[in-house]
Enzyme design. Structure first.
Site, PDB file in Angstrom:
ATOM      1  N   LYS A   1      51.418  36.351  -3.630  1.00  0.00           N
ATOM      2  CA  LYS A   1      52.402  35.601  -3.291  1.00  0.00           C
ATOM      3  C   LYS A   1      52.026  34.201  -2.725  1.00  0.00           C
ATOM      4  O   LYS A   1      52.933  33.511  -2.620  1.00  0.00           O
ATOM      5  CB  LYS A   1      53.573  36.380  -2.960  1.00  0.00           C
ATOM      6  CG  LYS A   1      54.018  37.507  -3.555  1.00  0.00           C
ATOM      7  CD  LYS A   1      55.255  37.892  -3.108  1.00  0.00           C
ATOM      8  CE  LYS A   1      55.749  39.187  -3.927  1.00  0.00           C
ATOM      9  NZ  LYS A   1      56.434  40.180  -3.127  1.00  0.00           N
TER      10      LYS A   1
ATOM     11  N   ARG B   1      33.378  11.740  21.199  1.00  0.00           N
ATOM     12  CA  ARG B   1      34.914  11.559  21.003  1.00  0.00           C
ATOM     13  C   ARG B   1      35.754  12.507  21.595  1.00  0.00           C
ATOM     14  O   ARG B   1      37.043  12.082  21.543  1.00  0.00           O
ATOM     15  CB  ARG B   1      35.071  11.901  19.314  1.00  0.00           C
ATOM     16  CG  ARG B   1      34.128  11.241  18.557  1.00  0.00           C
ATOM     17  CD  ARG B   1      34.239  11.345  16.996  1.00  0.00           C
ATOM     18  NE  ARG B   1      35.559  11.103  16.703  1.00  0.00           N
ATOM     19  CZ  ARG B   1      35.836  11.246  15.179  1.00  0.00           C
ATOM     20  NH1 ARG B   1      35.187  11.709  14.398  1.00  0.00           N
ATOM     21  NH2 ARG B   1      37.030  10.912  14.870  1.00  0.00           N
TER      22      ARG B   1
ATOM     23  N   HIS C   1      28.653   9.851  27.745  1.00  0.00           N
ATOM     24  CA  HIS C   1      29.400  10.903  27.047  1.00  0.00           C
ATOM     25  C   HIS C   1      28.829  12.430  27.649  1.00  0.00           C
ATOM     26  O   HIS C   1      29.260  13.383  27.071  1.00  0.00           O
ATOM     27  CB  HIS C   1      29.141  10.708  25.502  1.00  0.00           C
ATOM     28  CG  HIS C   1      29.387   9.496  25.075  1.00  0.00           C
ATOM     29  ND1 HIS C   1      30.774   9.069  25.091  1.00  0.00           N
ATOM     30  CD2 HIS C   1      28.787   8.692  24.363  1.00  0.00           C
ATOM     31  CE1 HIS C   1      30.922   7.660  24.627  1.00  0.00           C
ATOM     32  NE2 HIS C   1      29.731   7.519  24.107  1.00  0.00           N
TER      33      HIS C   1
ATOM     34  N   PRO D   1      30.655  20.133  14.166  1.00  0.00           N
ATOM     35  CA  PRO D   1      30.015  21.435  14.324  1.00  0.00           C
ATOM     36  C   PRO D   1      30.839  22.744  13.633  1.00  0.00           C
ATOM     37  O   PRO D   1      31.950  22.646  13.857  1.00  0.00           O
ATOM     38  CB  PRO D   1      29.791  21.875  15.685  1.00  0.00           C
ATOM     39  CG  PRO D   1      29.947  20.347  16.555  1.00  0.00           C
ATOM     40  CD  PRO D   1      30.858  19.595  15.465  1.00  0.00           C
ATOM     41  N   GLU D   2      29.953  23.452  12.648  1.00  0.00           N
ATOM     42  CA  GLU D   2      30.871  24.304  12.099  1.00  0.00           C
ATOM     43  C   GLU D   2      30.145  25.823  12.746  1.00  0.00           C
ATOM     44  O   GLU D   2      29.539  25.728  13.490  1.00  0.00           O
ATOM     45  CB  GLU D   2      30.680  24.197  10.412  1.00  0.00           C
ATOM     46  CG  GLU D   2      31.104  23.137  10.013  1.00  0.00           C
ATOM     47  CD  GLU D   2      32.003  23.074   8.795  1.00  0.00           C
ATOM     48  OE1 GLU D   2      32.445  24.272   8.430  1.00  0.00           O
ATOM     49  OE2 GLU D   2      31.779  22.230   7.809  1.00  0.00           O
TER      50      GLU D   2
END
Ligand code: ZN
Length: 271
Positions: free
Chosen positions: A151, A110, A91, A2-3
């Site tokens: 930089k 997971r 789950h 999921p974003e």
């Protein structure tokens, strides 16, 4: 995974079901997530009213006057609202049960997700303290990126995926926004001009906003807050299109690894 748009979609989905409701119970069936679930601390919230549901980066905060629960979906987590009890499936690790019977159910095959506790509602959890600005808010602009990249020799793609720089620009959105702004993903962040950062910021905002508006993007297994699977897939210009033709110039989309992540780009359109 999921974003940010999926997390924002989840937040918007659960918010109206939780705000103003009292927490009746918290049922943790498996607290062995990325970090152990602080069940004792959560029990202190029983009887409290949820005052707001907020998002910071990819974290969701469930706030009450005594503190907040901090939820992260990890790799495979999802949240759904049940209006009445249903037997938990495999789950389904956590139920947050409200006094009106509404249940916020967390599923995570997971178990890289997390549910954490922060005692003061106005204080920042340590995981939030060093986060960069929100990409869809005003603090995220070209001058900011330009200044913090000077930089820096790392590639622009790994730079914009660093949550200390800006939160929520995941792998898909990094590839897509670099394509949209015409910037090669390997270009060193410190060598990019202010004008090109302006294009990149516009691209990131446009792509994330579109995904938020569409209610998340591309995950095949993503389930929204009401348990309905599947959204329209956002059209991706480069991500996942290795060896296919660029929609703009018809050259072949390339896929390289940058920071161990697949990175898709067009070598003609991105310099
Ligand atoms: Zn091209």
């Amino acid at each position: 995974m999921p974003e940010l748009p999926e997390v924002e979609t989840a937040r918007r989905g659960i918010e109206p079901h939780l705000v103003g409701k009292k927490i009746k119970a918290i049922d943790v069936r498996n607290g062995n997530l990325r970090w152990p679930v602080p069940v004792d601390a959560f029990n202190l919230l029983i009887g409290e009213k949820i005052t707001s549901v907020e998002r910071r980066g990819k974290y969701i905060k469930l706030l009450s006057k005594s503190g907040y629960m901090l939820i992260h979906l990890g790799m495979s987590g999802s949240l759904r609202i049940l209006t009445e009890f249903q037997p938990p499936a495999k789950h389904d690790h956590i139920d947050l049960i409200m006094s009106n019977g509404t249940i916020l159910r967390f599923n995570d095959p997971r178990r890289f997700g997390s549910w954490l506790f922060q005692a003061e509602p106005n204080s920042e959890h340590s995981l939030l303290v060093n986060l960069g600005p929100e990409p869809l808010e005003n603090g995220f602009e070209a001058r900011y990126l330009y200044n913090c990249s000077r930089k820096k020799t790392q590639s622009i793609k790994t730079f914009i995926m660093d949550s200390h720089v800006v939160v929520g620009v995941g792998n898909i959105y990094a590839s897509e926004s670099l394509f949209k702004s015409g910037i090669h993903p390997k270009k060193p962040a410190g060598k990019i001009s202010l004008a090109r950062y302006a294009l990149l910021v516009d691209a990131i905002k446009a792509i994330l906003q579109k995904a938020v508006d569409q209610g998340g993007t591309t995950l095949r297994d993503f389930t929204d807050s009401e348990g309905k699977p599947g959204y329209f897939k956002q059209q991706l210009m480069v991500y996942g299109r290795e060896k296919e033709q660029c929609y703009v110039c018809h050259s072949m989309i390339k896929n390289i690894k940058l920071g161990q992540r697949s990175t898709f780009y067009c070598q003609e359109c991105q310099k």
